[in-house]
Design an enzyme around this catalytic site. Structure first.
Site, PDB file in Angstrom:
ATOM      1  N   ASP A  28       3.970  35.640 -33.159  1.00  0.00           N
ATOM      2  CA  ASP A  28       3.731  34.896 -31.566  1.00  0.00           C
ATOM      3  C   ASP A  28       2.768  33.880 -31.799  1.00  0.00           C
ATOM      4  O   ASP A  28       1.605  34.476 -32.475  1.00  0.00           O
ATOM      5  CB  ASP A  28       3.427  36.129 -30.764  1.00  0.00           C
ATOM      6  CG  ASP A  28       4.552  37.061 -30.492  1.00  0.00           C
ATOM      7  OD1 ASP A  28       5.704  36.559 -30.272  1.00  0.00           O
ATOM      8  OD2 ASP A  28       4.323  38.269 -30.352  1.00  0.00           O
TER       9      ASP A  28
ATOM     10  N   CYS B 231       4.604  45.998 -36.570  1.00  0.00           N
ATOM     11  CA  CYS B 231       4.072  47.355 -36.511  1.00  0.00           C
ATOM     12  C   CYS B 231       4.047  47.937 -35.139  1.00  0.00           C
ATOM     13  O   CYS B 231       3.641  47.044 -34.137  1.00  0.00           O
ATOM     14  CB  CYS B 231       2.411  46.794 -36.746  1.00  0.00           C
ATOM     15  SG  CYS B 231       1.311  48.428 -36.189  1.00  0.00           S
TER      16      CYS B 231
ATOM     17  N   ASP C  80      -1.877  32.584 -36.666  1.00  0.00           N
ATOM     18  CA  ASP C  80      -2.993  31.727 -36.067  1.00  0.00           C
ATOM     19  C   ASP C  80      -4.252  32.494 -35.554  1.00  0.00           C
ATOM     20  O   ASP C  80      -4.999  31.782 -34.739  1.00  0.00           O
ATOM     21  CB  ASP C  80      -2.117  31.391 -34.605  1.00  0.00           C
ATOM     22  CG  ASP C  80      -1.874  32.605 -33.894  1.00  0.00           C
ATOM     23  OD1 ASP C  80      -1.266  33.513 -34.197  1.00  0.00           O
ATOM     24  OD2 ASP C  80      -2.303  32.601 -32.698  1.00  0.00           O
TER      25      ASP C  80
ATOM     26  N   GLN D 268       3.552  44.620 -32.677  1.00  0.00           N
ATOM     27  CA  GLN D 268       4.050  44.687 -31.719  1.00  0.00           C
ATOM     28  C   GLN D 268       3.601  46.130 -31.007  1.00  0.00           C
ATOM     29  O   GLN D 268       4.242  46.914 -30.800  1.00  0.00           O
ATOM     30  CB  GLN D 268       5.385  44.846 -31.842  1.00  0.00           C
ATOM     31  CG  GLN D 268       6.033  43.525 -32.396  1.00  0.00           C
ATOM     32  CD  GLN D 268       5.850  42.329 -31.430  1.00  0.00           C
ATOM     33  OE1 GLN D 268       6.192  42.636 -30.127  1.00  0.00           O
ATOM     34  NE2 GLN D 268       5.603  41.211 -31.679  1.00  0.00           N
TER      35      GLN D 268
ATOM     36  N   ASP E 231       3.118  35.085 -39.397  1.00  0.00           N
ATOM     37  CA  ASP E 231       3.212  35.804 -38.047  1.00  0.00           C
ATOM     38  C   ASP E 231       4.048  35.344 -37.009  1.00  0.00           C
ATOM     39  O   ASP E 231       4.601  34.034 -37.123  1.00  0.00           O
ATOM     40  CB  ASP E 231       1.880  35.578 -37.329  1.00  0.00           C
ATOM     41  CG  ASP E 231       1.454  35.735 -35.923  1.00  0.00           C
ATOM     42  OD1 ASP E 231       1.940  37.126 -35.663  1.00  0.00           O
ATOM     43  OD2 ASP E 231       1.040  34.920 -35.017  1.00  0.00           O
TER      44      ASP E 231
ATOM     45  N   CYS F   2      -0.430  49.518 -40.986  1.00  0.00           N
ATOM     46  CA  CYS F   2       0.317  48.443 -40.657  1.00  0.00           C
ATOM     47  C   CYS F   2      -0.271  47.349 -39.857  1.00  0.00           C
ATOM     48  O   CYS F   2       0.178  46.243 -40.087  1.00  0.00           O
ATOM     49  CB  CYS F   2       1.643  48.660 -40.553  1.00  0.00           C
ATOM     50  SG  CYS F   2       1.953  49.785 -39.025  1.00  0.00           S
ATOM     51  N   ARG F   3      -1.102  47.844 -38.947  1.00  0.00           N
ATOM     52  CA  ARG F   3      -1.507  46.816 -37.667  1.00  0.00           C
ATOM     53  C   ARG F   3      -2.349  45.779 -38.431  1.00  0.00           C
ATOM     54  O   ARG F   3      -3.489  46.091 -39.051  1.00  0.00           O
ATOM     55  CB  ARG F   3      -2.130  47.350 -36.748  1.00  0.00           C
ATOM     56  CG  ARG F   3      -2.426  46.504 -35.407  1.00  0.00           C
ATOM     57  CD  ARG F   3      -3.225  47.262 -34.268  1.00  0.00           C
ATOM     58  NE  ARG F   3      -3.781  46.409 -33.457  1.00  0.00           N
ATOM     59  CZ  ARG F   3      -3.164  45.589 -32.460  1.00  0.00           C
ATOM     60  NH1 ARG F   3      -1.879  45.601 -32.593  1.00  0.00           N
ATOM     61  NH2 ARG F   3      -3.836  44.872 -31.737  1.00  0.00           N
ATOM     62  N   LYS F   4      -2.078  44.548 -38.419  1.00  0.00           N
ATOM     63  CA  LYS F   4      -2.849  43.414 -38.841  1.00  0.00           C
ATOM     64  C   LYS F   4      -4.224  43.702 -38.200  1.00  0.00           C
ATOM     65  O   LYS F   4      -4.098  43.673 -36.823  1.00  0.00           O
ATOM     66  CB  LYS F   4      -2.496  42.130 -38.510  1.00  0.00           C
ATOM     67  CG  LYS F   4      -0.914  41.754 -39.505  1.00  0.00           C
ATOM     68  CD  LYS F   4      -0.603  40.409 -39.103  1.00  0.00           C
ATOM     69  CE  LYS F   4       0.136  40.332 -37.804  1.00  0.00           C
ATOM     70  NZ  LYS F   4       1.065  38.986 -37.543  1.00  0.00           N
TER      71      LYS F   4
END
Length: 199
Positions: free
Chosen positions: A12, A87, A124, A54, A10, A97-99
């Site tokens: 950020d 994403c 995280d 994103q 990941d 696609c978005r986790k």
């Protein structure tokens, strides 16, 4: 845990400090231990990728060019990473696609030429662990102040810091402490995929 073919990160609050909807490369600051962690993987010949939500793009707060500029800065400070996958969709777009959906993990694995099940995703929050589980990869949680207690409880493996997480997946350290508690494993039924709170 067997040694992975690739480690996915990941972005950020894992590799760099989380600056919400950051489009400014000058605001990129590596997380403690990030440079050493990535360097250790490179020294061992393990391929690396970054998988990042994103949603600022989909929300109209960022452009793809800004995201690419920030990613390039992360590459300059910590990389180079072999693959970047992000994403651009807003949470309500219903993308795959978005986790915690598996799409970023499967796409990164495809671009790396490895199987998702031969990858480890280090992140995280619960959405990172959910994406790993959904794709058949393994997940390692490195909690920060933003990580919810239930995400720590549900994570398959928890490590106190990023370098410890990398050492764990390389089998250099069998367990790394997290808040005084050793890294742990749970059954699939105990795992909870977080919905994600940012990106």
């Amino acid at each position: 845990m067997t040694r992975p073919a690739a480690v996915l990160f990941d972005r950020d609050d894992t590799l760099v400090e989380d600056v919400p909807y950051n489009g400014d490369p000058d605001r990129v600051r590596p997380m403690p231990g990030a440079a050493g962690a990535v360097r250790l993987l490179r020294e061992r010949g393990i391929r690396t990728a970054v998988v990042s939500n994103q949603s600022g793009i989909g929300r109209g707060l960022l452009t793809e060019a800004q995201v690419r500029a920030v990613n390039a800065r992360v590459d300059a400070l910590l990389g180079p990473f072999d693959v970047w996958a992000y994403c651009p969709h807003a949470p309500g777009d219903g993308c795959g696609c978005r986790k915690p959906a598996p799409g970023l993990v499967t796409e990164a694995a495809r671009l790396l030429g490895v199987r998702p099940e031969d990858c480890v995703l280090i992140g995280d929050i619960g959405a990172d662990m959910g994406a790993a589980l959904a794709a058949g990869a393994r997940g390692v949680l490195v909690p920060t102040a933003r990580t919810l207690p239930e995400e720590v409880t549900a994570a398959p493996v928890v490590c106190a810091d990023l370098l410890g997480a990398v050492r764990h997946v390389l089998l250099d350290e069998p367990r790394a402490a997290a808040g005084g508690r050793a890294g742990h494993s749970v059954t699939a039924g105990d795992r909870a995929a977080g919905s994600g709170r940012r990106g």
